[in-house]
Scaffold this motif. Structure first.
Motif, PDB file in Angstrom:
ATOM      1  N   ASP A 263      27.073  25.637   4.239  1.00 59.23           N
ATOM      2  CA  ASP A 263      26.626  26.188   2.964  1.00 59.23           C
ATOM      3  C   ASP A 263      26.461  27.702   3.079  1.00 59.23           C
ATOM      4  O   ASP A 263      25.399  28.192   3.455  1.00 59.23           O
ATOM      5  CB  ASP A 263      25.300  25.539   2.556  1.00 59.23           C
ATOM      6  CG  ASP A 263      24.860  25.957   1.159  1.00 59.23           C
ATOM      7  OD1 ASP A 263      25.735  26.418   0.389  1.00 59.23           O
ATOM      8  OD2 ASP A 263      23.671  25.812   0.836  1.00 59.23           O
TER       9      ASP A 263
ATOM     10  N   MET B  91      28.590  22.390   0.839  1.00 57.51           N
ATOM     11  CA  MET B  91      27.419  21.739   0.251  1.00 57.51           C
ATOM     12  C   MET B  91      27.283  22.086  -1.241  1.00 57.51           C
ATOM     13  O   MET B  91      27.601  23.191  -1.659  1.00 57.51           O
ATOM     14  CB  MET B  91      26.139  22.177   0.973  1.00 57.51           C
ATOM     15  CG  MET B  91      26.082  21.788   2.454  1.00 57.51           C
ATOM     16  SD  MET B  91      26.151  20.003   2.733  1.00 57.51           S
ATOM     17  CE  MET B  91      27.899  19.742   3.005  1.00 57.51           C
ATOM     18  N   HIS B  92      26.803  21.108  -2.024  1.00 50.65           N
ATOM     19  CA  HIS B  92      26.521  21.316  -3.449  1.00 50.65           C
ATOM     20  C   HIS B  92      25.198  20.627  -3.768  1.00 50.65           C
ATOM     21  O   HIS B  92      25.167  19.463  -4.170  1.00 50.65           O
ATOM     22  CB  HIS B  92      27.640  20.749  -4.325  1.00 50.65           C
ATOM     23  CG  HIS B  92      28.941  21.484  -4.202  1.00 50.65           C
ATOM     24  ND1 HIS B  92      29.145  22.733  -4.758  1.00 50.65           N
ATOM     25  CD2 HIS B  92      30.101  21.160  -3.573  1.00 50.65           C
ATOM     26  CE1 HIS B  92      30.379  23.148  -4.472  1.00 50.65           C
ATOM     27  NE2 HIS B  92      30.970  22.206  -3.763  1.00 50.65           N
ATOM     28  N   ASP B  93      24.108  21.359  -3.597  1.00 52.04           N
ATOM     29  CA  ASP B  93      22.774  20.776  -3.816  1.00 52.04           C
ATOM     30  C   ASP B  93      22.587  20.256  -5.238  1.00 52.04           C
ATOM     31  O   ASP B  93      21.884  19.285  -5.466  1.00 52.04           O
ATOM     32  CB  ASP B  93      21.681  21.818  -3.517  1.00 52.04           C
ATOM     33  CG  ASP B  93      21.379  21.886  -2.023  1.00 52.04           C
ATOM     34  OD1 ASP B  93      21.578  20.879  -1.331  1.00 52.04           O
ATOM     35  OD2 ASP B  93      20.954  22.947  -1.545  1.00 52.04           O
TER      36      ASP B  93
ATOM     37  N   ASN C 207      23.803  17.500  -0.045  1.00 52.46           N
ATOM     38  CA  ASN C 207      23.087  18.400   0.850  1.00 52.46           C
ATOM     39  C   ASN C 207      23.415  18.033   2.302  1.00 52.46           C
ATOM     40  O   ASN C 207      24.223  17.140   2.558  1.00 52.46           O
ATOM     41  CB  ASN C 207      21.577  18.353   0.587  1.00 52.46           C
ATOM     42  CG  ASN C 207      21.028  16.936   0.642  1.00 52.46           C
ATOM     43  OD1 ASN C 207      21.582  16.053   1.318  1.00 52.46           O
ATOM     44  ND2 ASN C 207      19.935  16.699  -0.077  1.00 52.46           N
ATOM     45  N   PHE C 208      22.775  18.720   3.242  1.00 48.41           N
ATOM     46  CA  PHE C 208      23.088  18.486   4.658  1.00 48.41           C
ATOM     47  C   PHE C 208      22.821  17.039   5.067  1.00 48.41           C
ATOM     48  O   PHE C 208      23.614  16.430   5.795  1.00 48.41           O
ATOM     49  CB  PHE C 208      22.286  19.441   5.544  1.00 48.41           C
ATOM     50  CG  PHE C 208      22.763  20.873   5.483  1.00 48.41           C
ATOM     51  CD1 PHE C 208      24.093  21.179   5.744  1.00 48.41           C
ATOM     52  CD2 PHE C 208      21.898  21.906   5.172  1.00 48.41           C
ATOM     53  CE1 PHE C 208      24.544  22.489   5.692  1.00 48.41           C
ATOM     54  CE2 PHE C 208      22.344  23.216   5.116  1.00 48.41           C
ATOM     55  CZ  PHE C 208      23.669  23.510   5.371  1.00 48.41           C
TER      56      PHE C 208
ATOM     57  N   ARG D  45      17.043  22.230   7.903  1.00 46.31           N
ATOM     58  CA  ARG D  45      15.988  22.847   7.089  1.00 46.31           C
ATOM     59  C   ARG D  45      14.791  21.934   6.879  1.00 46.31           C
ATOM     60  O   ARG D  45      13.728  22.396   6.507  1.00 46.31           O
ATOM     61  CB  ARG D  45      16.553  23.221   5.708  1.00 46.31           C
ATOM     62  CG  ARG D  45      17.647  24.257   5.740  1.00 46.31           C
ATOM     63  CD  ARG D  45      18.230  24.465   4.361  1.00 46.31           C
ATOM     64  NE  ARG D  45      19.339  25.422   4.378  1.00 46.31           N
ATOM     65  CZ  ARG D  45      20.210  25.580   3.399  1.00 46.31           C
ATOM     66  NH1 ARG D  45      20.091  24.843   2.306  1.00 46.31           N
ATOM     67  NH2 ARG D  45      21.181  26.456   3.495  1.00 46.31           N
TER      68      ARG D  45
ATOM     69  N   THR E  73      17.100  15.957   7.455  1.00 46.67           N
ATOM     70  CA  THR E  73      18.300  16.429   8.169  1.00 46.67           C
ATOM     71  C   THR E  73      18.080  16.358   9.677  1.00 46.67           C
ATOM     72  O   THR E  73      18.961  15.927  10.425  1.00 46.67           O
ATOM     73  CB  THR E  73      18.631  17.877   7.755  1.00 46.67           C
ATOM     74  OG1 THR E  73      18.649  17.959   6.334  1.00 46.67           O
ATOM     75  CG2 THR E  73      19.988  18.310   8.295  1.00 46.67           C
TER      76      THR E  73
END
Length: 565
Positions: free
Chosen positions: A349, A363-365, A370-371, A392, A396
């Motif tokens: 990301d 990534m596209h939150d 997400n991760f 983060r 994850t």
């Protein structure tokens, strides 16, 4: 400003006789106007002086900050004349030119302007500081801007569009001078080996800064009126919504230079108090260094790192602040591991560089990718090696640890100050100590230090041995080492530095360290034990680069902290 005005100010009880005499004395010394010295000495506010002069001469006062004066009006009075008489042209109506002055009693200046321009002169009063500020904005900045654009040829630049822009109304942003200026900024950044471009609007100014070798430098201050046009042009190029000015946006620009070289710019737009700030990160594939032996590792540190990434499973963590080269280190590790026999997937990301043979996922939150979600999917894709852009949160971290414990090699990054503190960062996230000790193979912390320019490198004899001892060198080395510095030359823009070198702290998680982690040791205890086992700290690595003549003591102190526990 005549002494008569001074006397009138005294009569009106705005200043005292003593203050007038002091201001007149300053005027004789520095040659400045009486009004300038009265306000500089704090005897009267500029606004009060302007109001007084307005009433005294029966002319209106004006606030220049509220005006955006057109270029064709400014051009009616040449720069040298405006400077000589301290005037700013404000407006033209028929045969009358309105000018702002701090001293409307200056009949000679008014006659001079009337003769020079051919217009009738109408005077308005403005504070002297406001006129000086307006002079800087309309004359100095425009001149610097014109010089900057002069002779620039942007015919070799090709904007690679990746979408349809037909539905965007962006006439101002498509104006030729704006397009040319934006192209100039983007290409000049490449020529100067810049890593980031900062385009920043403020209340009364607009500046552009380049980050070169990790340090920001101001390169130009375009006219404030171009602020929105430049921002809109960049947003159009990055496929962003130019009508949305309240929310942050992220995009990407691709340019072809000279028909061959391709440059990617990662674009981030952030709404600030006085407009949108745009930061562009330059991604130059041709400069991507994937040879691990050329990154700046000392031999033992390199051996430890290579040993950990060649293990069949476990976790390798790279830590450091934004812009410290973590991505380059991880990509170098992936390039080392990239073989036909390995299935490699990365969650990033954003995806900064495309690497052949590696499955990279952006990534596209906003849609839930997400991760953690990407990691779960990777584990269903028969993976051998997984890279996660950043750990983060606990979710994850938990999935990454489980993957590392079930036969996969996991590479990732964290934001911590050094290698030992990464362990406690994972524990704080909620990962159990026994999982950390059994899953982590190695932790690498890094920073980037500026290299001394080779063209102007010279011996530095100004630093006493005791200073070197205080930074961590042994007395023997401190008394015999030869230090260097950059004198400053055209090649390094008189900074004394050209290029950067990585400073590494590599901490393999050996059996002895695992015991410390299981027992809940503090960061200081972990660091002490790791150094006893042979780890070279960030400060020691930086000092080694200084001893080898690659960098300076100032850079050592900038990128590393003392090892005193």
């Amino acid at each position: 400003m005549s002494s008569r005005i001074g006397e009138l100010l005294v009569r009106s009880n705005l200043i005292s006789n003593q203050q007038l005499r002091k201001a007149q004395e300053e005027t004789r010394k520095n040659g400045k106007r009486l009004g300038y010295n009265l306000t500089k000495l704090g005897y009267i506010k500029e606004e009060d002086l302007a109001d007084f002069l307005s009433k005294q001469y029966g002319v209106p006062s004006i606030n220049l900050e509220e005006f955006d004066i057109e270029e064709n009006i400014i051009s009616l009075i040449p720069k040298d004349v405006a400077s000589k008489h301290q005037v700013i042209p404000v407006n033209r109506s028929g045969a009358t030119l309105t000018v702002a002055m701090s001293d409307p009693s200056n009949i000679l200046a008014i006659d001079d302007l009337k003769f020079l321009t051919g217009y009738n002169i109408q005077v308005v009063v403005a504070p002297e500081a406001s006129i000086a500020e307006a002079f800087e904005r309309y004359y100095e900045q425009q001149e610097a801007f014109d010089e900057f654009l002069e002779g620039f040829d942007d015919q070799n630049i090709e904007y690679v569009e990746e979408g349809d822009l037909d539905d965007i109304d962006a006439a101002a942003a498509e104006a030729a001078p704006v397009v040319k200026l934006v192209n100039l900024i983007l290409t000049d950044a490449v020529k100067k080996n810049c890593s980031d471009i900062h385009i920043e609007p403020y209340e009364k100014s607009f500046r552009i800064r380049f980050r070169i070798d990790g340090v920001l430098y101001e390169v130009m201050k375009p006219p404030l009126k171009l602020k929105n046009a430049i921002t809109s042009r960049l947003k159009i190029m990055a496929q962003l919504d130019i009508a949305e000015r309240r929310l942050p946006q992220d995009g990407r620009i691709k340019l072809k230079m000279g028909g061959k070289k391709e440059m990617d710019y990662r674009v981030s737009v952030l709404p600030t108090l006085f407009g949108e700030k745009v930061v562009l990160r330059l991604l130059d594939k041709s400069n991507l260094q994937l040879d691990m032996t050329k990154l700046g590792f000392e031999q033992k540190s390199l051996d430890d790192f290579l040993d950990s990434i060649h293990k069949p499973f476990g976790m390798v963590l790279v830590t450091g602040p934004t812009g410290s080269g973590k991505t380059t280190t991880l990509y170098s590790a992936l390039a080392e591991l990239n073989k036909i026999s390995e299935n490699i997937s990365t969650a990033e990301d954003p995806v900064e560089f495309n690497l052949a043979g590696i499955n990279q996922v952006q990534m596209h939150d906003d849609i839930g990718l997400n991760f953690a979600a990407a990691l779960r999917s990777f584990l269903r894709q028969d993976p051998d090696i997984i890279m996660v852009g950043e750990i983060r949160d606990f979710e994850t971290a938990e999935i990454a640890v489980k993957a590392a414990l079930t036969g996969h090699l996991v590479l990732s990054t964290l934001h911590t100050n050094d290698a030992p503190s990464t362990v406690n960062r994972l524990l704080n996230m909620g990962v159990e100590p026994f999982l950390v000790s059994s899953s982590v193979n190695c932790i690498l912390a890094q920073r980037l230090a500026r290299k001394i320019c080779e063209e102007c490198k010279e011996e530095d004899k100004t630093i006493p041995p005791q200073t070197l001892i205080d930074t961590g060198l042994s007395p023997e080395i401190a008394n015999t080492v030869t230090l260097f510095k950059g004198k400053g030359c055209n090649r390094c823009s008189d900074t004394g530095y050209k290029g950067r070198i990585a400073i590494y702290e590599v901490m393999p998680v050996r059996e002895e360290l695992k015991e410390f982690i299981l027992n809940g040791a503090s960061t200081a205890e972990l660091k002490r034990e790791a150094m006893r086992l042979g780890m070279k700290s960030m400060r020691q690595s930086a000092l080694t680069k200084m001893e080898e003549g690659m960098t300076t003591l100032q850079e050592v102190l900038r990128v590393s902290v003392s090892d005193n526990f």
